[in-house]
Motif scaffolding. Structure first.
Motif, PDB file in Angstrom:
ATOM      1  N   GLY A   1       0.807  -1.214   0.000  1.00  0.00           N
ATOM      2  CA  GLY A   1       0.000   0.000   0.000  1.00  0.00           C
ATOM      3  C   GLY A   1       0.838   1.261   0.000  1.00  0.00           C
ATOM      4  N   VAL A   2       1.897   1.277   0.807  1.00  0.00           N
ATOM      5  CA  VAL A   2       2.772   2.455   0.873  1.00  0.00           C
ATOM      6  C   VAL A   2       3.491   2.666  -0.458  1.00  0.00           C
ATOM      7  N   VAL A   3       3.977   1.601  -1.072  1.00  0.00           N
ATOM      8  CA  VAL A   3       4.646   1.728  -2.373  1.00  0.00           C
ATOM      9  C   VAL A   3       3.653   2.216  -3.425  1.00  0.00           C
ATOM     10  N   SER A   4       2.437   1.694  -3.378  1.00  0.00           N
ATOM     11  CA  SER A   4       1.406   2.124  -4.314  1.00  0.00           C
ATOM     12  C   SER A   4       1.114   3.612  -4.170  1.00  0.00           C
ATOM     13  N   VAL A   5       1.041   4.091  -2.942  1.00  0.00           N
ATOM     14  CA  VAL A   5       0.795   5.511  -2.697  1.00  0.00           C
ATOM     15  C   VAL A   5       1.977   6.348  -3.200  1.00  0.00           C
ATOM     16  N   GLY A   6       3.186   5.859  -2.985  1.00  0.00           N
ATOM     17  CA  GLY A   6       4.366   6.578  -3.458  1.00  0.00           C
ATOM     18  C   GLY A   6       4.373   6.773  -4.958  1.00  0.00           C
ATOM     19  N   LEU A   7       3.870   5.795  -5.677  1.00  0.00           N
ATOM     20  CA  LEU A   7       3.810   5.883  -7.139  1.00  0.00           C
ATOM     21  C   LEU A   7       2.519   6.543  -7.616  1.00  0.00           C
ATOM     22  N   GLY A   8       1.431   6.316  -6.898  1.00  0.00           N
ATOM     23  CA  GLY A   8       0.125   6.755  -7.358  1.00  0.00           C
ATOM     24  C   GLY A   8      -0.245   8.181  -7.012  1.00  0.00           C
ATOM     25  N   THR A   9       0.325   8.745  -5.961  1.00  0.00           N
ATOM     26  CA  THR A   9      -0.049  10.104  -5.555  1.00  0.00           C
ATOM     27  C   THR A   9       0.223  11.131  -6.653  1.00  0.00           C
TER      28      THR A   9
ATOM     29  N   GLY B   1       7.546  22.980  -5.747  1.00  0.00           N
ATOM     30  CA  GLY B   1       8.671  22.104  -5.460  1.00  0.00           C
ATOM     31  C   GLY B   1       8.280  20.643  -5.654  1.00  0.00           C
ATOM     32  N   LEU B   2       9.238  19.765  -5.477  1.00  0.00           N
ATOM     33  CA  LEU B   2       8.983  18.332  -5.648  1.00  0.00           C
ATOM     34  C   LEU B   2       7.961  17.824  -4.637  1.00  0.00           C
ATOM     35  N   ALA B   3       7.944  18.408  -3.455  1.00  0.00           N
ATOM     36  CA  ALA B   3       6.967  18.006  -2.436  1.00  0.00           C
ATOM     37  C   ALA B   3       5.540  18.287  -2.894  1.00  0.00           C
ATOM     38  N   GLY B   4       5.360  19.250  -3.782  1.00  0.00           N
ATOM     39  CA  GLY B   4       4.035  19.558  -4.311  1.00  0.00           C
ATOM     40  C   GLY B   4       3.419  18.402  -5.083  1.00  0.00           C
ATOM     41  N   MET B   5       4.263  17.521  -5.616  1.00  0.00           N
ATOM     42  CA  MET B   5       3.763  16.348  -6.339  1.00  0.00           C
ATOM     43  C   MET B   5       3.128  15.335  -5.388  1.00  0.00           C
ATOM     44  N   TYR B   6       3.383  15.491  -4.104  1.00  0.00           N
ATOM     45  CA  TYR B   6       2.842  14.548  -3.116  1.00  0.00           C
ATOM     46  C   TYR B   6       1.782  15.195  -2.228  1.00  0.00           C
ATOM     47  N   ARG B   7       1.150  16.242  -2.740  1.00  0.00           N
ATOM     48  CA  ARG B   7       0.046  16.853  -2.024  1.00  0.00           C
ATOM     49  C   ARG B   7      -1.089  15.830  -1.962  1.00  0.00           C
ATOM     50  N   GLY B   8      -1.597  15.598  -0.776  1.00  0.00           N
ATOM     51  CA  GLY B   8      -2.676  14.627  -0.601  1.00  0.00           C
ATOM     52  C   GLY B   8      -2.198  13.231  -0.232  1.00  0.00           C
ATOM     53  N   VAL B   9      -0.894  13.078   0.021  1.00  0.00           N
ATOM     54  CA  VAL B   9      -0.352  11.751   0.317  1.00  0.00           C
ATOM     55  C   VAL B   9      -0.954  11.163   1.601  1.00  0.00           C
ATOM     56  N   GLY B  10      -1.242  12.016   2.579  1.00  0.00           N
ATOM     57  CA  GLY B  10      -1.826  11.523   3.830  1.00  0.00           C
ATOM     58  C   GLY B  10      -3.181  10.882   3.613  1.00  0.00           C
ATOM     59  N   ALA B  11      -4.010  11.540   2.821  1.00  0.00           N
ATOM     60  CA  ALA B  11      -5.340  10.995   2.527  1.00  0.00           C
ATOM     61  C   ALA B  11      -5.228   9.692   1.749  1.00  0.00           C
ATOM     62  N   MET B  12      -4.289   9.629   0.815  1.00  0.00           N
ATOM     63  CA  MET B  12      -4.126   8.386   0.047  1.00  0.00           C
ATOM     64  C   MET B  12      -3.613   7.255   0.915  1.00  0.00           C
ATOM     65  N   LEU B  13      -2.724   7.561   1.872  1.00  0.00           N
ATOM     66  CA  LEU B  13      -2.263   6.520   2.799  1.00  0.00           C
ATOM     67  C   LEU B  13      -3.423   5.981   3.625  1.00  0.00           C
TER      68      LEU B  13
END
Length: 127
Positions: free
Chosen positions: A37-45, A96-108
């Motif tokens: 699940g964590v790997v999926s979120v890392g790629l899917g976010t 920034g690069l962190a902007g690509m992971y906006r919403g990562v908490g909800a996806m986790l």
């Protein structure tokens, strides 16, 4: 692939030799599901973020409801993003690069339990 490779790693870590003789412990299945699940979120976010931003610029919405400026293509306004690559470049440039992971908490919160609810019954039903 991540799920089965994590299972294989845990099996070797616990000293279980062959795939056929190993028993699946609930803790191993849970851990392997969570890693998947964590790997999926890392790629899917980033993929979901790009998809949502591109979809949002084509949907009409009311300024009063969302507190956003209307930018819908349907209203004749020029879209912000010209395509997926332009969307990625704009996000990285402005947020920034962190902007690509906006919403990562909800996806986790969505995907990690979801993978557990999928893989654990899947393994037991296959046996």
């Amino acid at each position: 692939g991540v799920f089965s490779n994590t299972q294989r790693f845990l099996s070797q870590y616990h000293g279980r030799e062959s795939e056929a003789s190993r028993s699946h412990t609930l803790s191993d299945l849970l851990l392997a599901s969570m890693v998947a699940g964590v790997v999926s979120v890392g790629l899917g976010t980033p993929v979901d973020l790009i998809k949502i931003r591109l979809q949002m610029q084509t949907q009409p919405f009311q300024e009063a409801n969302l507190g956003l400026k209307p930018r819908a293509v349907a209203l004749g306004v020029q879209p912000i993003y010209q395509g997926p690559v332009h969307c990625i470049a704009t996000i990285v440039r402005t947020e920034g690069l962190a902007g690509m992971y906006r919403g990562v908490g909800a996806m986790l919160l969505r995907d990690v339990p979801g993978y557990c609810l999928y893989f654990i019954p899947y393994v037991f039903l296959n046996e």
